[in-house]
Design an enzyme around this catalytic site. Structure first.
Site, PDB file in Angstrom:
ATOM      1  N   ASP A 312       0.702  -1.122   0.081  1.00 23.52           N
ATOM      2  CA  ASP A 312       0.128  -0.031   0.195  1.00 23.52           C
ATOM      3  C   ASP A 312       0.816   1.255  -0.080  1.00 23.52           C
ATOM      4  O   ASP A 312       0.502   2.274  -0.443  1.00 23.52           O
ATOM      5  CB  ASP A 312      -0.976  -0.019   1.141  1.00 23.52           C
ATOM      6  CG  ASP A 312      -2.044  -0.954   0.920  1.00 23.52           C
ATOM      7  OD1 ASP A 312      -2.758  -1.119  -0.067  1.00 23.52           O
ATOM      8  OD2 ASP A 312      -2.258  -1.664   1.845  1.00 23.52           O
ATOM      9  N   TYR A 396     -10.119  -0.945   2.545  1.00 22.71           N
ATOM     10  CA  TYR A 396      -9.576  -0.965   3.769  1.00 22.71           C
ATOM     11  C   TYR A 396      -9.297   0.396   4.433  1.00 22.71           C
ATOM     12  O   TYR A 396      -8.929   1.359   3.567  1.00 22.71           O
ATOM     13  CB  TYR A 396      -8.390  -1.806   3.467  1.00 22.71           C
ATOM     14  CG  TYR A 396      -8.417  -3.027   4.879  1.00 22.71           C
ATOM     15  CD1 TYR A 396      -9.110  -3.916   4.790  1.00 22.71           C
ATOM     16  CD2 TYR A 396      -7.486  -2.538   6.010  1.00 22.71           C
ATOM     17  CE1 TYR A 396      -9.142  -4.991   5.847  1.00 22.71           C
ATOM     18  CE2 TYR A 396      -7.623  -3.634   7.095  1.00 22.71           C
ATOM     19  CZ  TYR A 396      -8.296  -4.828   6.890  1.00 22.71           C
ATOM     20  OH  TYR A 396      -8.477  -5.660   8.091  1.00 22.71           O
TER      21      TYR A 396
HETATM   22 NI    NI Z   1      -7.316  -7.781   7.285  1.00 24.32          NI
END
Ligand code: NI
Length: 646
Positions: A312, A396
């Site tokens: 990320d 997320y």
């Molecule tokens: Ni997770």
């Protein structure tokens, strides 16, 4: 506001850097800006600058700030690091700009490198895929005709030696159908459908369709199925005299702590020049702290899923994904927000309001003693300074929290929330590598592996590293009752020694010490890195992700500082073949004795999702601490007064 050499780039500085590159770098119209970020000054230059501003020495922001003092103006440059991608040539370039003179100082093509994927490319890929007839046909076969309800998310393709992908700029896509309530775009995973996009030529090169799975029913609204609970009473945090911290620009002082808040479009929140004022002397502890890489490998081997993993920071950029906390954060009380300046791919500055949050938190008991004879008791409450940011990357959400405590402890914590990656599963099928979290929806086992970087400066620039372990002493004359615990501290003299895992069996931890700075017992002053909950990877060492993220196989690494060693998986992990970063640098096996030491700590949060993680996951906490360990002569928090009213 007092300006400083470590302040993040301003809007004007980003604009100046972009102009310089556009004028002098010789790129064509297709080129766009991956990164325009502060190129931090050389440490010796910075030390001279701080001495001239008397900022660090006296603890007062002095007169040597940028723009006020001719001396420091002359002695330190404001520079930007710039990275560009040019689609027409499929080349990635990087260089440096003096942002005051708008002079391009260097500019180089980086062979074989692919720039990070930026948000504008995500949006472009979504459009391209939805207008592709093969994709529309595959959706129709699944009964999906309203493409406005479809989310196509581009993921970095990794490196799997697939001919038509090699050397090209590729995104591998995952698709979902929104729920009917419209509040969960990941609500209904579209099974086995993976468009593959050439981001450079702007075309869909193929649509991987591994077979229709019935799209899950609409069960995924992010709202309660029952009435909201009504027994929550007000709980108020009030600070009638205001906060205990002071802020000047990006400099923060709180009780005995001093530090600077910084920002990088790739790493997100950065902390600089962390020090503690002890008997009127500001003692440095860490020069720079950040989270320069993370990877999330998923554990499902199915076609289309084996290549699901996310760097990320290095593939997308945490800083570009920071939430503006006007959207809400978890903090109560008197909050100070820092704005930072990011940019879009055209190089236009984008101010992120309230990107970094700072506040004080009550933290229960700090210390207590009760005298059983007299019944007298002293109890002192703990308070901590919290500096945090939250980023949203697709489904997320990660919160990054740094805590400063009154006893000299520094805490690091990640809060993980958001929507666990949902994948379709056929009715009646068992989830071999995950958990069924809703009808027709599974979520696979995975790990969130964060690598934190600590450029250390314990009482100065020259530090050494040791490891402490414990063992049961053999029973004998010295240990007749078999209770003795041997303390084994050993130096980690060079980089090949300082690649370690946590060990429950030996209660292992690590220390960074200064042999030139002694405490009242004649011992080197030190900070101790105390690991918390952690895990190791389950990847085969020859797997693609393992090779690209070699840092994840050790929890603790220490290296000798080198200015260009910033990212533990290398500068360009997007589609890299691997081997770069910590595993490569440490082959030099440089000395770790009385030198400028950088510590890298790998925090692995192992995650098999639960039904309770759906449709949105309650926060999971993972973290670790740095404790002073002989840094002070005694408990440095004896001077914290008892709470008023006691
Ligand atoms: Ni997770």
């Amino acid at each position: 506001m007092t300006e400083h050499a470590l302040d993040p780039l301003t809007e004007q500085e980003i604009t100046a850097a972009v102009q310089a590159v556009k004028q002098s770098a010789g790129l064509d119209e297709s080129a766009w800006f991956e990164t325009v970020s502060l190129a931090e000054p050389d440490k010796a230059e910075l030390a001279a600058y701080d001495r001239s501003s008397s900022d660090y020495r006296s603890g007062n922001p002095g007169n040597g700030n940028r723009g006020n003092s001719d001396e420091s103006e002359a002695s330190i440059e404001r520079r930007a690091y710039v990275c560009c991608y040019e689609p027409s040539s499929n080349r990635t370039y990087q260089g440096f700009v003096n942002v005051r003179t708008a002079e391009l100082q260097s500019w180089n093509h980086v062979p074989g490198a692919q720039a990070r994927i930026v948000s504008e490319e995500f949006a472009a890929a979504d459009k391209l895929v939805k207008s592709d007839q093969r994709f529309r046909d595959a959706c129709a076969m699944r009964g999906i005709t309203d493409l406005n309800k479809v989310l196509v998310e581009s993921w970095a393709a990794g490196n799997y030696a697939i001919d038509e992908e090699q050397g090209e700029r590729i995104a591998y896509c995952y698709c979902w159908l929104s729920n009917d309530a419209g509040d969960n775009r990941y609500g209904r995973p579209i099974g086995n459908l993976h468009p593959v996009v050439d981001l450079r030529r702007r075309k869909v090169i193929r649509v991987d369709d591994f077979g229709v799975i019935e799209t899950p029913p609409d069960t995924a609204a992010i709202r309660p199925t029952q009435d909201l609970r009504n027994d929550i009473k007000p709980l108020q945090i009030t600070q009638p005299e205001g906060p205990g911290f002071t802020v000047d620009g990006y400099q923060v002082k709180w009780q005995n702590w001093q530090l600077r808040v910084g920002f990088d479009i790739r790493e997100g929140l950065v902390l600089h020049s962390i020090g503690y004022s002890d008997k009127n002397r500001l003692r440095p502890i860490m020069h720079r702290v950040s989270m320069p890489e993370m990877v999330v490998p998923y554990g499902d081997p199915a076609p289309g899923n084996f290549r699901r993993n996310a760097f990320d920071t290095g593939e997308y950029g945490i800083g570009q994904a920071l939430d503006s906390l006007t959207l809400g954060c978890d903090c109560l009380g008197h909050i100070h927000y820092f704005d930072v300046c990011s940019h879009d791919w055209s190089g236009n500055p984008v101010v992120k309001k309230n990107a970094v949050c700072m506040h004080e938190e009550d933290y229960g008991l700090l210390w207590k003693h009760t005298d059983a004879q007299t019944g007298q008791s002293r109890a002192v409450r703990s308070r901590r300074l919290v500096i945090s940011s939250i980023c949203t990357i697709g489904n997320y959400v990660y919160g990054f929290y740094y805590y400063f405590y009154q006893d000299g402890t520094i805490g690091v914590e990640v809060k993980a929330t958001g929507i666990p990656f949902p994948t379709a599963i056929a009715a009646g099928e068992a989830s071999e590598f995950g958990t069924i979290i809703a009808p027709g929806v599974q979520s696979h086992v995975h790990q969130h592996v964060f690598c934190f970087r600590f450029d250390m400066s314990v009482d100065g620039q020259h530090n050494s590293v040791s490891e402490v372990e414990f063992a049961a002493a053999p029973v004998g004359q010295n240990n007749p009752h078999g209770n003795a615990i041997k303390i084994n501290e050993r130096k980690l003299p060079s980089e090949s020694d300082a690649q370690r895992e946590i060990s429950l069996g030996t209660a292992r931890y690590w220390r960074v010490l200064n042999t030139k700075s002694l405490n009242r017992f004649g011992k080197p002053t030190a900070y101790r890195l105390a690991p918390g909950a952690n895990a190791l990877p389950f990847l085969h060492p020859e797997s693609s992700v393992a090779k690209r993220a070699g840092f994840m196989f050790k929890h603790f690494w220490a290296t000798q500082f080198a200015a260009d060693e910033k990212y533990p998986a290398g500068w360009y992990p997007n589609q890299s073949a691997g081997g770069d970063g910590l595993p490569r640098w440490t082959k030099a096996d440089r000395s770790l004795e009385q030198t400028d030491v950088v510590v890298w700590y790998t925090l692995n949060f192992h995650h098999l999702p639960r039904p309770e993680d759906w449709p949105v996951q309650p926060v999971v906490y993972a973290g670790f601490h740095w404790h002073p360990d002989g840094f002070f002569d005694e408990n440095p928090a004896l001077d914290v007064p008892p709470n008023r009213g006691e």
